[in-house]
Design a protein around this motif. Sequence first.
Motif, PDB file in Angstrom:
ATOM      1  N   SER A 222       0.778  -1.378   0.015  1.00  0.00           N
ATOM      2  CA  SER A 222      -0.045  -0.025   0.076  1.00  0.00           C
ATOM      3  C   SER A 222       1.052   1.373  -0.019  1.00  0.00           C
ATOM      4  CB  SER A 222      -0.934  -0.047   1.268  1.00  0.00           C
ATOM      5  OG  SER A 222      -1.087   1.293   1.882  1.00  0.00           O
ATOM      6  N   SER A 223       0.532   2.376  -0.832  1.00  0.00           N
ATOM      7  CA  SER A 223       1.578   3.280  -0.928  1.00  0.00           C
ATOM      8  C   SER A 223       1.340   4.265   0.264  1.00  0.00           C
ATOM      9  CB  SER A 223       1.180   4.124  -2.277  1.00  0.00           C
ATOM     10  OG  SER A 223      -0.112   4.549  -2.075  1.00  0.00           O
ATOM     11  N   LEU A 224      -0.007   4.176   0.838  1.00  0.00           N
ATOM     12  CA  LEU A 224      -0.075   4.845   2.238  1.00  0.00           C
ATOM     13  C   LEU A 224       1.248   4.404   3.384  1.00  0.00           C
ATOM     14  CD1 LEU A 224      -1.413   6.833   4.041  1.00  0.00           C
ATOM     15  CD2 LEU A 224      -2.888   4.766   4.567  1.00  0.00           C
ATOM     16  N   GLN A 225       1.043   2.827   3.372  1.00  0.00           N
ATOM     17  CA  GLN A 225       2.067   2.730   4.545  1.00  0.00           C
ATOM     18  C   GLN A 225       3.571   2.735   4.011  1.00  0.00           C
ATOM     19  OE1 GLN A 225       0.259   1.362   6.815  1.00  0.00           O
ATOM     20  NE2 GLN A 225      -1.150  -0.241   6.129  1.00  0.00           N
ATOM     21  N   VAL A 226       3.904   2.789   2.760  1.00  0.00           N
ATOM     22  CA  VAL A 226       5.283   3.030   2.290  1.00  0.00           C
ATOM     23  C   VAL A 226       5.418   4.403   2.458  1.00  0.00           C
ATOM     24  CG1 VAL A 226       6.777   3.073   0.293  1.00  0.00           C
ATOM     25  CG2 VAL A 226       5.193   1.365   0.608  1.00  0.00           C
ATOM     26  N   ALA A 227       4.725   5.522   2.322  1.00  0.00           N
ATOM     27  CA  ALA A 227       4.838   6.828   2.453  1.00  0.00           C
ATOM     28  C   ALA A 227       5.172   7.179   3.898  1.00  0.00           C
ATOM     29  CB  ALA A 227       3.648   7.588   1.985  1.00  0.00           C
ATOM     30  N   LEU A 228       4.278   6.388   4.893  1.00  0.00           N
ATOM     31  CA  LEU A 228       4.557   6.743   6.352  1.00  0.00           C
ATOM     32  C   LEU A 228       5.703   6.304   6.592  1.00  0.00           C
ATOM     33  CD1 LEU A 228       1.012   5.710   7.831  1.00  0.00           C
ATOM     34  CD2 LEU A 228       1.907   8.012   7.486  1.00  0.00           C
ATOM     35  N   LEU A 229       6.130   5.013   6.311  1.00  0.00           N
ATOM     36  CA  LEU A 229       7.514   4.441   6.542  1.00  0.00           C
ATOM     37  C   LEU A 229       8.585   5.452   6.219  1.00  0.00           C
ATOM     38  CD1 LEU A 229       7.873   0.578   5.988  1.00  0.00           C
ATOM     39  CD2 LEU A 229       8.338   2.143   8.348  1.00  0.00           C
ATOM     40  N   GLY A 230       8.390   5.985   4.842  1.00  0.00           N
ATOM     41  CA  GLY A 230       9.346   7.076   4.573  1.00  0.00           C
ATOM     42  C   GLY A 230       9.563   8.052   5.342  1.00  0.00           C
ATOM     43  N   LEU A 231       8.768   8.420   6.222  1.00  0.00           N
ATOM     44  CA  LEU A 231       8.586   9.596   7.058  1.00  0.00           C
ATOM     45  C   LEU A 231       9.914   9.424   7.904  1.00  0.00           C
ATOM     46  CD1 LEU A 231       5.088  10.404   8.107  1.00  0.00           C
ATOM     47  CD2 LEU A 231       6.536  11.827   6.800  1.00  0.00           C
ATOM     48  N   PHE A 232      10.014   8.373   8.555  1.00  0.00           N
ATOM     49  CA  PHE A 232      11.135   8.245   9.426  1.00  0.00           C
ATOM     50  C   PHE A 232      12.377   7.216   9.234  1.00  0.00           C
ATOM     51  CE2 PHE A 232       9.518   4.568  11.271  1.00  0.00           C
ATOM     52  CZ  PHE A 232       8.115   4.858  11.127  1.00  0.00           C
ATOM     53  N   THR A 233      12.302   6.486   8.068  1.00  0.00           N
ATOM     54  CA  THR A 233      13.241   5.452   7.694  1.00  0.00           C
ATOM     55  C   THR A 233      13.701   5.675   6.293  1.00  0.00           C
ATOM     56  OG1 THR A 233      11.715   4.025   6.425  1.00  0.00           O
ATOM     57  CG2 THR A 233      12.042   3.466   8.836  1.00  0.00           C
TER      58      THR A 233
END
Lengths: 481, 283
Positions: free
Chosen positions: A333-344
Amino acid sequence: MAEKDTKSLKSILQKPVKLECKDLYEYLKTRSADVLERLYDYPTICLAVYRELPEIARQFVIRILFVEQPVPQAVIASWSSQIYVKEHTAATAILGDLGVWRSAAIPGGLPAWELSATFKRNLKIALLGGGRPWTMVNVLDTDSKARDIAFLDNYAMSRWRCVLHYMVGGATKGPDGETISPDAVRILLNANLMKRDENDGGPVITRQGFQFLLLDTQAQVWHFMLQYLDTCEQRGMSLPECLSMMFQLSFSTLGRDYSSEGLSNTLLSFLQHLREFGLVYQRKRKAGRFYPTRLALNITNKNSVAISDDDTQHDKGHIVVETNYRVYAYTDSSLQVALLGLFTELLYRFPNLVVGVLTRDSVRQALRGGITADQIISYLEQHAHPNMLLHEHSIKSKSPLPPTVVDQIKLWENERNRFTFTEGVAYNQFLSQSDFITLRDYAQSINVLIWQNERNRTMVVTKNGHDDVKKFWKRYQKGGS
Amino acid sequence: METEARTVDNKEKECSLLVIVLDTNPSQQIIRRDSHHVTQILDSICAFSNAHLMQRPQNKLAVLDCHHHGTEFLYPTPGRPLDIRQVDGQYEVFTLVEKTIKQKLAQIISDAPKMSGPCESLLAGSIAMALSYITRLERNRPLGTRINARILVVTGSNECASQYMTYMNVFFTAQKQNIVLDVCALDKSLTLLQQGCDITGGQYLRLPQLEGLLQYLLWVFLPDPETRLKLVLPPPVKVDYRAACFCHRELIDIGYVCSVCFTVFKSPPPIAGKPKKKKVRQM
């Protein structure tokens, strides 16, 4: 050169705005006493408010629920033990703030507390019976196309994810090609979770929006509904009605259908909005029944863990965190990937897997954006893969994450707190040592001295104290030399 | 600061389980005096159970009925719960609890075999059943949650020293499992159950009058053990710790104790069939 310095200094000094999540008590505290009286006319709201009270306050209320006359404050004070006086005063303050009880006088002159009559009556109705049934429970014949709990869960999460996708992706369509209504967009803008971009006028996510995305689903839904209720008066809907409806939904049973007959027009449109956000399911707009979903249940209770005999695990976690700071997320899901990309720092992306690594830079970038270490950790814990729970260290402790990683994230956050900033005015270039000493002692005596160095004859005084010190210096100069 | 946040978090994730053991043995004095007392007691228990469920959404409830021929669960009943719709302003869950309890109790009373004479309530067995239920729930709980369990015994029976062994077993098991045992005595004073409350750290209350049952329940037994520390409750009663002898089941002050198996006798037992070594020990 100097300008750049001041700009960078300002950006360090200005703390990024944090997302303020109110709970029910804080929300109700801001309402006037009149509104609270109208709210307490509904048994559901009384029940919800009762559950929000602190432990001791709940005991007090249930004890005087069946007592007719006002109870002296001294008697109530004698109910709690001496050691916990602070809790007692906090509890009485909260009960007063919420308008649950009021001061009253009894013959004899002692100050007393008395439960608000509407609150008492309606709480008794919710507990023992009597009164009218809540709005949505007219008798229904069985639904031919009944929906089961799994379907409701899917529906709720897909609708809610649409909202979240919209926040991340902007105006692009979500994975199912659905987008959200202008009403919802307006709520997001109002709540400061998104803002209008200067360039193209389209909505773009703000820092608070990112912090919102990292909360768990229940907290997100509650925060969103609070924002919605703030705007409902403007739409012409009465706040007590909507709030009561929301609480009725939160006290309903999952998997059961309820009748929508007899609801007023405002409540019907409220129901349609809830349907859009995924809090209720309705087959058609005209259908006479609806099903509350898991998102609506226990909406005010942020930490309800359902210890029921049926453990339906909705939303299995998908993130694995290793002790070498690598993060593997089994999601597409692009949402989860975007959220992870916030801090990793994302390294690789596969069709079903995303690999990232928690580095100092990536976490600091998130911290700069206003996200706290606790939010990052709780997000990772919530979405932890079930296999993580089988590790030895997680069986002993409560957290499924490796303790090294958790501690390191917190240390990275603490690194940013090495300085405390105080604004002040520096005095230097004194002509004589005695001048410096007199002025310094004066500043010390009125408690405005922050720092001084006798060798360099420099001292720093707070901004507020600057005027006093200046006046003293002028007088000293005129008087002394 | 971190530990504070954690304790608040943990308190929210805790679930407080209340198991009520209700003694409905028809041989009880209070029931024989006036059978309407049963309705009164039942209404108070229903209101009290709902008050417990009202405290927090995570709170759980179980009610056991101790009848003269056995113990049954009144709530939750095995199988599907009743399909209840609201008839008045009462919260659905509360209506379900009330209706289930009343229906099941009516069924138990009508199905009960005839009593030949007055008989004892098998309370120790009911408490054991409650302990098993609690253990099963503990075993099935989701990770990271805690269950705080307590048992409330509401009884009007007399003291029955014949169940002394079972009582002691049950009390020490409860103590090991950190389960608090509360006792509400409706009629007579109960020394054995008092001992149980003392061992597990629970509350013992002997009601002065039956009319105030609900109010006493709400005041004394509603707060869970952690909250009880913050409130002022009736002080613990001086407990009679006399043991009961194993031969006649009488409470004794001075007795004989076998040094091998610690059985207590009122008078020196015959040698045949009992362990050889005997020592006289004053109690």
